[in-house]
Design an enzyme around this catalytic site. Structure first.
Site, PDB file in Angstrom:
ATOM      1  N   GLU A 279     -26.940 -11.333  14.337  1.00  0.00           N
ATOM      2  CA  GLU A 279     -27.704 -12.292  13.985  1.00  0.00           C
ATOM      3  C   GLU A 279     -27.505 -13.183  15.004  1.00  0.00           C
ATOM      4  OE1 GLU A 279     -30.077 -12.484  11.601  1.00  0.00           O
ATOM      5  OE2 GLU A 279     -29.483 -10.406  11.005  1.00  0.00           O
ATOM      6  N   TRP A 282     -29.084 -11.921  18.200  1.00  0.00           N
ATOM      7  CA  TRP A 282     -30.554 -12.331  18.362  1.00  0.00           C
ATOM      8  C   TRP A 282     -30.700 -13.710  18.592  1.00  0.00           C
ATOM      9  CZ3 TRP A 282     -34.700  -9.596  18.505  1.00  0.00           C
ATOM     10  CH2 TRP A 282     -34.940  -8.424  18.087  1.00  0.00           C
ATOM     11  N   TRP A 311     -58.535 -13.941  16.514  1.00  0.00           N
ATOM     12  CA  TRP A 311     -57.939 -14.413  15.206  1.00  0.00           C
ATOM     13  C   TRP A 311     -59.069 -15.167  14.236  1.00  0.00           C
ATOM     14  CZ3 TRP A 311     -53.027 -13.019  14.750  1.00  0.00           C
ATOM     15  CH2 TRP A 311     -52.235 -12.975  16.065  1.00  0.00           C
ATOM     16  N   ASN A 346     -34.166 -15.489   6.087  1.00  0.00           N
ATOM     17  CA  ASN A 346     -34.724 -14.938   7.262  1.00  0.00           C
ATOM     18  C   ASN A 346     -35.669 -13.833   6.978  1.00  0.00           C
ATOM     19  OD1 ASN A 346     -34.848 -14.498  10.500  1.00  0.00           O
ATOM     20  ND2 ASN A 346     -33.947 -12.487   9.917  1.00  0.00           N
TER      21      ASN A 346
END
Length: 478
Positions: A279, A282, A311, A346
């Site tokens: 983590e 990252w 989109w 997360n």
């Protein structure tokens, strides 16, 4: 007498602060400190009102801690970065500053500001020295065999591990107390011209000491079985340290030191520590990529085909998503948690981001900005990196394998629905068997509950997303 100025930004601590430590090394030099609030700049960066309050309360403590060390702390407010530049130059001249010490930031506006200031200070014969303090390894040291920066996480991680292995962890101590430095008075910290919103001090207690205690508590009570438990929403299994890292109340080195003590070695590290270390890496990865690729700082993808994606940007769907009214319980519970406490697990960030981009086909930028406007731990690099990763338009992307099914994720990581029940009181009468899909319970029992039906069909929208991405990537104009 030479005067050293420490410019605090997102490093509001006295423990293990590189710029502060280096400025105080020479005991005979006077040291002063400054923080410049920039409310209009924060507004343009979508800072949350909870994070604004979190910063303010830590500034109050920072001033107190610095004064105890004999370091006067000056607080000022300017509307934006452009206005802060000439002010800081004049401040340095007025206070006879010889060297300005600071810890680097990697966002594009912050980097441009620092470059302008350094150029102007040079004209005044004032030095400006910056340090890579919010990351573990300098970006200058991490590149591949072709001398290029990484765009894939795993080779980046391996390179970082290779660099760190067998090295000693160096956390800087707090400077020594030096009352001789007190010849100046600090300026009073008034609340900046930016909205504030109360946050849970039970979840996120204020202060460096509390942050360090929270780090210690995590390793005493939570990190065991972290690899197994970290994905379960209803368990208090995460470290909850991200708000402190985001504004620099903790340094990543302090976290690394809890894993390895004095010397780094990857030979005997257990799975739980390795999972938590991942983590941290990252976070490191996203800061390195932001520093290396200017497009990221402009909210753009490194893949030009991303501009070809059509989109949907349905404003009503976007509103339902923000309010937690999509008809998918795990999505809605997560979005309501975000609104209430300014924080989200997360995995829930990935699930809700996946749903917005790949089922509602809404531009990831809108989601990223909304998250920043709500998060107490808002960090541009991690937020933008996470959104691009989930939307499959950024680094380490695999478009067709990263579509989170909210119902499956809910059943797997909130099996008893404890998380859902805690944030969606409308579903309290729905049995656990149906909590992940209350529509099924309504159909079978003909029950009426004040909760919406799913606003889209997951399978149909998933198929549409895959088709749209395929068209964008295969466009011959790319």
């Amino acid at each position: 007498m030479n005067v050293n100025l420490v410019w605090f930004r997102n490093d509001l601590r006295i423990h293990d602060n590189t710029a502060l430590y280096q400025a105080c090394k020479n005991k005979i030099q006077k040291v002063i400190a400054i923080f410049i609030a920039t409310p209009k700049q924060w507004n343009s960066h979508f800072m949350s009102f909870k994070q604004s309050s979190f910063i303010y309360k830590h500034l109050i403590l920072l001033e107190k801690n610095l004064n105890l060390l004999g370091i006067p702390f000056f607080y000022y407010e300017k509307p934006n970065f452009d206005a802060s530049i000439p002010f800081l130059i004049e401040f340095c001249k007025k206070k006879h500053v010889k060297t300005l010490f600071f810890n680097k930031q990697y966002e594009i506006n912050e980097k441009n500001r620092d470059k302008k200031i350094k150029k102007l200070l040079c004209l005044e014969n004032i030095s400006m020295i910056g340090y890579h303090d919010s990351i573990i390894v300098s970006p200058k040291l991490i590149y591949n065999s072709e001398k290029k920066k990484y765009i894939k996480y795993t080779p980046f991680k391996n390179k970082v591990f290779s660099y760190l292995d067998n090295k000693k962890i160096k956390c800087f101590p707090t400077p020594d107390i030096c009352f001789k430095r007190i010849k100046d008075t600090s300026s009073k910290i008034s609340y900046f011209s930016f909205p504030k919103e109360e946050f849970s001090t039970k979840l996120f207690p204020v202060g460096e000491d509390h942050a360090i205690q929270q780090l210690n508590t995590f390793f005493k009570k939570k990190y065991f079985n972290y690899a197994l438990n970290r994905n379960f929403f209803g368990l208090n299994s995460t470290s909850l340290l991200s708000p402190y890292l985001s504004i620099g109340i903790l340094s990543p080195r302090q976290c690394l030191a809890k894993i390895f003590k004095e010397k780094i070695s990857f030979k005997n590290i257990n799975n739980d520590k390795m999972t938590w270390l991942n983590e941290l890496i990252w976070r490191e990865f996203y800061k390195h990529t932001l520093n290396s690729y200017s497009l990221i700082g402009k909210e753009e993808s490194i893949f030009f085909w991303e501009k070809k994606i059509k989109w949907n940007n349905n404003n009503q769907y976007f509103s339902f998503w923000k309010k937690g009214l999509t008809g998918y319980p795990i999505i809605d519970a997560a979005m309501r948690q975000l609104k209430k406490i300014g924080w989200m697990h997360n995995r829930l960030r990935m699930i809700t981001a996946s749903f917005l981009t790949k089922n509602l086909l809404i531009d990831w930028r809108k989601g990223a900005r909304y998250f920043m406007s709500q998060l107490i731990d808002g960090d541009f690099s991690s937020n933008i990196g996470g959104w691009q990763w989930t939307a499959s338009v950024g680094f380490d992307s695999v478009p067709y394998f990263r579509i989170f099914n909210p119902t499956i994720q809910s059943k797997k990581f909130d099996p008893e629905g404890k998380f859902i029940y805690s944030f969606i009181p409308e579903l309290k009468k729905v049995p656990v068997k149906f909590i992940h899909n209350p529509e099924e319970w309504k159909d079978k029992k003909e029950n009426n509950i004040n909760y919406p039906s799913p606003i889209v069909n997951y399978q149909l929208t998933k198929k549409k997303f895959c088709e749209e991405f395929k068209k964008a990537k295969n466009n011959k104009e790319n």
